[in-house]
Design a protein around this motif. Structure first.
Motif, short mmCIF file in Angstrom:
data_model
loop_
_atom_site.label_atom_id
_atom_site.label_comp_id
_atom_site.label_asym_id
_atom_site.label_seq_id
_atom_site.Cartn_x
_atom_site.Cartn_y
_atom_site.Cartn_z
N ILE A 197 1.00 -1.23 -0.10
CA ILE A 197 -0.05 0.11 0.11
C ILE A 197 0.97 0.89 -0.10
N LEU A 198 1.77 1.07 0.50
CA LEU A 198 2.52 2.12 1.11
C LEU A 198 3.40 2.43 -0.71
N SER A 199 3.95 1.61 -1.39
CA SER A 199 4.46 1.61 -2.96
C SER A 199 3.44 2.22 -3.13
N ILE A 200 2.19 1.86 -3.42
CA ILE A 200 1.46 2.09 -4.05
C ILE A 200 1.02 3.70 -4.30
N GLU A 201 0.71 4.02 -2.84
CA GLU A 201 0.72 5.21 -2.74
C GLU A 201 1.62 6.25 -3.02
N THR A 202 2.64 6.26 -2.51
CA THR A 202 4.09 6.46 -3.42
C THR A 202 4.11 6.80 -5.00
N LEU A 203 3.75 5.60 -5.44
CA LEU A 203 3.89 6.20 -7.29
C LEU A 203 2.44 6.91 -7.66
N LEU A 204 1.41 6.64 -7.23
CA LEU A 204 -0.07 7.43 -6.77
C LEU A 204 0.34 8.89 -6.77
N THR A 205 1.21 9.43 -5.77
CA THR A 205 1.33 10.67 -5.49
C THR A 205 1.89 11.59 -6.90
N LEU A 206 2.66 10.78 -7.14
CA LEU A 206 4.04 10.78 -8.36
C LEU A 206 2.96 11.28 -9.18
N SER A 207 2.11 10.89 -9.92
CA SER A 207 1.77 10.53 -10.98
C SER A 207 0.73 11.09 -11.05
N ILE A 208 -0.55 11.41 -9.67
CA ILE A 208 -1.49 12.05 -9.65
C ILE A 208 -0.86 13.30 -9.43
N GLY A 209 0.23 14.11 -8.81
CA GLY A 209 0.57 15.28 -8.68
C GLY A 209 0.93 15.38 -10.96
N MET A 210 0.79 14.84 -11.08
CA MET A 210 1.86 15.39 -12.87
C MET A 210 0.86 14.96 -13.56
N ILE A 211 -0.72 14.41 -13.21
CA ILE A 211 -1.74 14.41 -13.98
C ILE A 211 -2.15 15.59 -14.21
N LEU A 212 -2.61 15.88 -12.48
CA LEU A 212 -3.15 17.02 -12.45
C LEU A 212 -2.43 19.12 -13.06
N LEU A 213 -1.28 18.40 -13.01
CA LEU A 213 -0.70 20.09 -13.71
C LEU A 213 -0.43 19.86 -14.95
N ALA A 214 -0.30 18.71 -15.01
CA ALA A 214 -0.80 18.47 -16.91
C ALA A 214 -2.09 19.06 -17.68
N LEU A 215 -3.22 18.38 -16.41
CA LEU A 215 -3.94 19.27 -17.19
C LEU A 215 -4.51 20.53 -16.91
N PHE A 216 -3.71 21.12 -15.73
CA PHE A 216 -3.70 22.45 -15.38
C PHE A 216 -2.98 23.23 -16.63
N VAL A 217 -2.22 22.66 -17.11
CA VAL A 217 -0.77 22.85 -18.54
C VAL A 217 -1.97 23.23 -19.74
N SER A 218 -2.11 22.02 -20.15
CA SER A 218 -2.61 21.51 -21.03
C SER A 218 -3.78 22.79 -21.92
N ALA A 219 -4.81 23.01 -20.59
CA ALA A 219 -5.90 23.65 -21.13
C ALA A 219 -5.90 25.20 -21.39
N PRO A 220 -4.84 25.78 -20.46
CA PRO A 220 -4.47 27.08 -20.68
C PRO A 220 -4.42 27.60 -22.01
N VAL A 221 -3.07 27.08 -22.75
CA VAL A 221 -2.45 27.04 -23.51
C VAL A 221 -3.14 26.33 -25.01
N ASN A 222 -4.40 25.79 -24.76
CA ASN A 222 -4.94 25.96 -25.94
C ASN A 222 -6.03 26.73 -25.81
N ASN A 223 -6.05 27.34 -25.50
CA ASN A 223 -7.61 28.59 -25.36
C ASN A 223 -6.28 29.38 -25.55
N ALA A 224 -5.48 29.36 -25.02
CA ALA A 224 -4.62 31.12 -25.98
C ALA A 224 -4.08 30.67 -27.27
N SER A 225 -4.44 29.14 -27.54
CA SER A 225 -3.65 29.15 -28.96
C SER A 225 -5.44 29.20 -30.11
N GLU A 226 -6.56 29.13 -29.30
CA GLU A 226 -7.27 29.49 -30.31
C GLU A 226 -7.32 31.03 -30.42
#
Length: 232
Positions: A197-226
């Motif tokens: 559980i600790l191993s899964i949660e550690t890697l999930l923390t990294l993945s969730i952080g990157m996923i949320l950051l990627a979603l935040f970053v990708s949306a404004p860039v798309n809107n700016a391009s449009e």
């Protein structure tokens, strides 16, 4: 223009789904979950590998729910990145010359990373866990990006792909390994529950952080391009 038959079909489908949902809720109301479920949880909490009941449910007793949630997040991140009209999710144009904010972040970033690590570790016996820690990591990345700090891991490539699926991949691998060994899917071996559980949660923390950051970053860039295309 759509025909009346299409509207009637959709209406019938909605009515059928509503009836099924109402039946499920009615059956849940007839079950005395107020006394049975907490008792079952307390009786099996020691075997879950953690001391907090919420973490035990999310990462052990109903871990397949969490696995599906992570899968949805990974798919959403991939779709968001694919729709971003830029070669790099790290937008060099979005920078601030505010020296005070940049100096403040030199203190805030280490503190936020330390808080994320604490939330991850605390999830075993108190409120916390991978989702809270991952959100803190994502917030740290957002602040770094707004001040123009380098975020090389957001550049399309192997590192980004691995980061997005790392937590989900380990979660799924543990489930498949337990199924191949003849146990139930996502049933942890005795004595290894806490470590897994600790191993899964550690890697999930990294993945969730990157996923949320990627979603935040990708949306404004798309809107700016449009917006720029509209002006042209």
């Amino acid at each position: 223009m759509r025909s009346p038959t299409a509207y009637v079909s959709v209406l019938l489908l909605v009515i059928m789904l509503t009836a099924l949902l109402g039946r499920a809720v009615w059956q849940l109301a007839a079950f005395d979950s107020g006394s049975e479920l907490p008792r079952l949880l307390q009786n099996n909490l020691a075997a879950s590998g953690v001391e907090h009941p919420v973490t035990a449910v999310l990462l052990n007793f109903r871990s397949y729910d969490t696995l599906l949630e992570i899968a949805v997040l990974v798919i959403a991140a991939m779709v968001g990145i694919s729709m971003a009209r830029t070669r790099s999710l790290e937008d060099p144009e979005l920078r601030t010359a505010d020296a005070l904010l940049r100096a403040l972040l030199r203190w805030l970033v280490p503190l936020m990373l330390l808080l994320a690590a604490y939330l991850l570790w605390a999830g075993a016996d108190r409120p916390g866990g991978a989702f809270q820690a991952g959100a803190m990591l994502a917030a740290t990345g957002v602040l770094m990006r707004l001040t123009g700090m380098p975020l090389d891991f957001l550049r399309p490539g192997l590192l980004l792909r691995i980061g997005l699926v790392l937590g989900f991949a380990l979660f799924l691998l543990v489930g498949l390994a337990s199924a191949i060994a003849g146990e139930a899917f996502l049933a942890y071996p005795p004595g290894l529950s806490k470590a897994l559980i600790l191993s899964i949660e550690t890697l999930l923390t990294l993945s969730i952080g990157m996923i949320l950051l990627a979603l935040f970053v990708s949306a404004p860039v798309n809107n700016a391009s449009e917006h720029e295309e509209g002006e042209q």
